[in-house]
Scaffold this motif. Structure first.
Motif, PDB file in Angstrom:
ATOM      1  N   GLN A 160      -7.769 -18.354  35.717  1.00  0.00           N
ATOM      2  CA  GLN A 160      -8.472 -19.242  35.031  1.00  0.00           C
ATOM      3  C   GLN A 160      -8.883 -18.738  33.458  1.00  0.00           C
ATOM      4  OE1 GLN A 160     -10.192 -22.021  36.666  1.00  0.00           O
ATOM      5  NE2 GLN A 160     -10.311 -22.507  34.591  1.00  0.00           N
ATOM      6  N   LYS A 161      -8.818 -17.334  33.375  1.00  0.00           N
ATOM      7  CA  LYS A 161      -8.975 -16.831  32.228  1.00  0.00           C
ATOM      8  C   LYS A 161      -7.726 -17.362  31.341  1.00  0.00           C
ATOM      9  CE  LYS A 161      -8.591 -12.255  31.626  1.00  0.00           C
ATOM     10  NZ  LYS A 161      -8.868 -10.900  31.486  1.00  0.00           N
ATOM     11  N   ILE A 162      -6.409 -17.225  31.855  1.00  0.00           N
ATOM     12  CA  ILE A 162      -5.336 -17.513  30.972  1.00  0.00           C
ATOM     13  C   ILE A 162      -5.218 -19.007  30.806  1.00  0.00           C
ATOM     14  CG2 ILE A 162      -2.821 -17.695  31.258  1.00  0.00           C
ATOM     15  CD1 ILE A 162      -3.004 -15.532  33.311  1.00  0.00           C
ATOM     16  N   PHE A 163      -5.929 -19.744  31.561  1.00  0.00           N
ATOM     17  CA  PHE A 163      -5.785 -21.377  31.351  1.00  0.00           C
ATOM     18  C   PHE A 163      -6.839 -21.751  30.444  1.00  0.00           C
ATOM     19  CE2 PHE A 163      -7.655 -25.511  32.717  1.00  0.00           C
ATOM     20  CZ  PHE A 163      -6.405 -26.255  32.530  1.00  0.00           C
ATOM     21  N   ASP A 164      -8.007 -20.842  30.495  1.00  0.00           N
ATOM     22  CA  ASP A 164      -9.203 -21.160  29.435  1.00  0.00           C
ATOM     23  C   ASP A 164      -8.639 -20.784  27.966  1.00  0.00           C
ATOM     24  OD1 ASP A 164     -10.693 -22.079  31.331  1.00  0.00           O
ATOM     25  OD2 ASP A 164     -11.855 -20.351  31.902  1.00  0.00           O
ATOM     26  N   ASN A 165      -7.785 -19.883  28.014  1.00  0.00           N
ATOM     27  CA  ASN A 165      -7.537 -19.329  26.745  1.00  0.00           C
ATOM     28  C   ASN A 165      -6.483 -20.216  25.926  1.00  0.00           C
ATOM     29  OD1 ASN A 165      -7.110 -16.934  24.610  1.00  0.00           O
ATOM     30  ND2 ASN A 165      -5.033 -17.471  25.189  1.00  0.00           N
ATOM     31  N   ASN A 166      -5.715 -21.069  26.641  1.00  0.00           N
ATOM     32  CA  ASN A 166      -4.845 -22.195  26.365  1.00  0.00           C
ATOM     33  C   ASN A 166      -4.277 -22.949  27.360  1.00  0.00           C
ATOM     34  OD1 ASN A 166      -2.928 -23.674  25.047  1.00  0.00           O
ATOM     35  ND2 ASN A 166      -1.497 -22.190  24.691  1.00  0.00           N
ATOM     36  N   SER A 167      -4.772 -24.016  27.574  1.00  0.00           N
ATOM     37  CA  SER A 167      -4.441 -25.034  28.747  1.00  0.00           C
ATOM     38  C   SER A 167      -2.903 -25.512  28.587  1.00  0.00           C
ATOM     39  CB  SER A 167      -5.463 -25.995  28.895  1.00  0.00           C
ATOM     40  OG  SER A 167      -5.421 -26.805  27.894  1.00  0.00           O
TER      41      SER A 167
END
Length: 530
Positions: free
Chosen positions: A303-310
């Motif tokens: 989720q942290k990776i996704f929130d950084n750049n979807s």
């Protein structure tokens, strides 16, 4: 009487590798069915749903057919009464199977005991062949069931990955009892696959690293000897729904113990430029020939990776030694002691003084430093360069120290040897280290950095995300930015030619020097603060 028939369908797919069968039985008998397992693991149990007033659940699991005699892999599917834990009878499954984006098969299967097993067999055929039989099989015999066995035959079925199984239940408790609305379950079972990567290190010579992935096949593996950085790519669908279904992404590295540069005490992982928590890393040194480094990426990190750049395409992995803990680490052959080693200077040279600092800790005492007898030596082939015996310190604030002069005719790999700890001949460990390190002139820029530059040039990611990539390259000495005197600027706007440079560099149309010149300009005039 045993029945068999063959049916040819579309293109082939890989054979499944998975968790042991015992794990499946333990889940079946102990865990219960209120647990939900998602994409990214070797077993998946769905939440119970209503079937004509009865709560039922679907269990999908995987195992080797017979670990002692065969590499064949199996996936089982069973429809179970949630309360009694008994499989339903006369179940008709409609099953569609895919591996990644590759279609494998779609077909209806009848299961008298609500239980069906797919046995994946590697054979050189032009297409996948399904061969069915009624027989116990390993799953069925252990569960006391006459299961439905389906042999899936085709080329290259030894590969693993993420297998998608869309399962529709058409009948249950009687083949004539067709459901008004089928029960639909979308399962994802991760099967381990191993890839070996050989390369020549300028200091340690021919080396190899095995990557074991429990999610999907990796590609673009690279090892950079200067930064000691491992990188590779793996497909991954960056959507909120897929993250919600993915319990874990599990990767493992198998590193030879003769590869001294990677016998470090800690690693850091980046995915698409985002540094992940140290909690995901676990190093297992309890093997004779190699160490296994586990990376367990849970939903929180995804989720942290996704929130950084979807707006991402797959996973670009970067794995580097943890610079905050620049120790080498090894476990003694008897599994009792862990030894941590560092040196001053970090890069040892011939005809100069060397200081080896080391700690002896007891694994059974939670890696507490202990006072114990030891024998220490520095050797090259059969030559003894230095040796020392003593008693290690049990202080957490002090290190054991061995100081010696490296002769001018000693260069290349030497071994730091620890023997007879606590008087036990099996309590020994060896660290290969390099004298007069050779640097490689090759520069390897990770793909995710170039992707970041392209997205930044198109304003799909913000300046902060772009700068993080530049900082990563500077910190790891992938690119060198000369010292610049930063000046104030009335305008903090990024010139259009800088974004053009980033796009051209990402596409390989301009070289690293031209791109770095643009970075220097932005840093000097305060447009970028690195």
């Amino acid at each position: 009487m045993e029945k068999k028939f063959e049916r040819k369908i579309l293109t082939s797919g890989p054979r499944l590798k998975s968790f042991p069968l015992l794990a499946f039985l333990i889940i079946l008998s102990i865990v219960g069915f209120d647990n939900v397992y998602g994409h990214g693991v070797g077993s998946e149990t769905f939440p119970p749903v209503d079937l004509n007033g009865k709560l039922v659940t679907l269990e999908v699991s995987s195992s080797k057919s017979d670990p002692n005699t065969s590499d064949d892999q199996q996936i089982s599917i069973s429809l179970i009464d949630f309360n009694s834990k008994i499989t339903l009878r006369d179940v008709t499954f409609l099953i569609k199977s895919e591996r990644g984006e590759e279609f494998l098969f779609e077909q209806e299967f009848k299961a008298d005991n609500g239980f069906i097993v797919f046995n994946f067999v590697s054979e050189e055929t032009d297409s996948i062949i399904l061969e069915e039989e009624n027989g116990g099989g390993l799953f069925g015999s252990l569960l006391g069931l006459e299961s439905r066995m389906v042999h899936v035959k085709g080329p290259k079925l030894s590969e693993g990955g993420l297998y998608k199984l869309d399962v529709s239940v058409l009948t249950a408790d009687g083949y004539s009892q067709k459901l008004d609305e089928p029960l639909v379950f979308n399962a994802g079972i991760s099967i381990a696959q191993t890839s070996r990567h050989d390369f020549v290190d300028p200091n340690f010579g021919e080396q190899n690293i095995h990557v074991i992935t429990y999610y999907d096949k990796i590609s673009n593996f690279n090892y950079d000897p200067n930064s000691k950085e491992i990188s590779f790519f793996m497909p991954f669908e960056w959507s909120q729904s897929n993250i919600n279904q993915t319990s874990v992404v599990h990767q493992e590295l198998v590193i030879p113990k003769k590869f001294g540069d990677l016998l470090v005490s800690g690693f850091t992982m980046y995915v698409n430029g985002v540094q992940l928590s140290q909690d995901i890393v676990n190093i297992d040194d309890f093997f004779a020939d190699g160490r296994i480094v586990h990376f367990i990426i849970y939903q929180k990190e995804l989720q942290k990776i996704f929130d950084n750049n979807s707006n991402q395409n797959g996973m670009d992995f970067i794995i580097t030694p943890d610079r905050d803990y620049a120790h080498l680490s090894a476990v003694t052959d008897n599994g009792q002691f862990r030894i941590l080693v560092s040196s001053e200077p970090e890069n040892l040279k011939s005809n100069s003084n060397a200081k080896i600092l080391f700690d002896v800790t007891d694994i059974f005492l939670k890696n507490k430093p202990v006072a114990t007898n030891y024998e220490f030596s520095v050797t090259q082939n059969e030559r003894i360069i230095f040796e020392k015996n003593g008693i290690s310190t049990d202080s957490r604030d002090e290190h054991n120290i061995a100081e010696f002069m490296i002769p001018d005719d000693v260069t290349g790999i030497v071994n730091l040897n620890f023997k007879n700890l606590d008087g036990n001949k099996l309590a020994k460990a060896t660290f290969p280290v390099v004298i007069d390190r050779i640097a490689s002139n090759e520069i390897s820029i990770p793909d995710w950095i170039r992707n970041n530059a392209l997205w930044w040039s198109q304003e799909q990611i913000d300046d902060k995300t772009f700068i993080q990539g530049i900082e990563y390259m500077i910190q790891n000495k992938i690119i060198l930015i000369p010292q610049t005197q930063q000046e104030t600027s009335e305008s903090q706007e990024i010139p259009s030619w800088i974004r053009n440079n980033a796009a051209w560099w990402a596409d390989g149309q301009i070289d690293d020097i031209t791109f770095v010149q643009g970075l220097e300009f932005m840093i000097k005039f305060g447009i970028l603060s690195v």
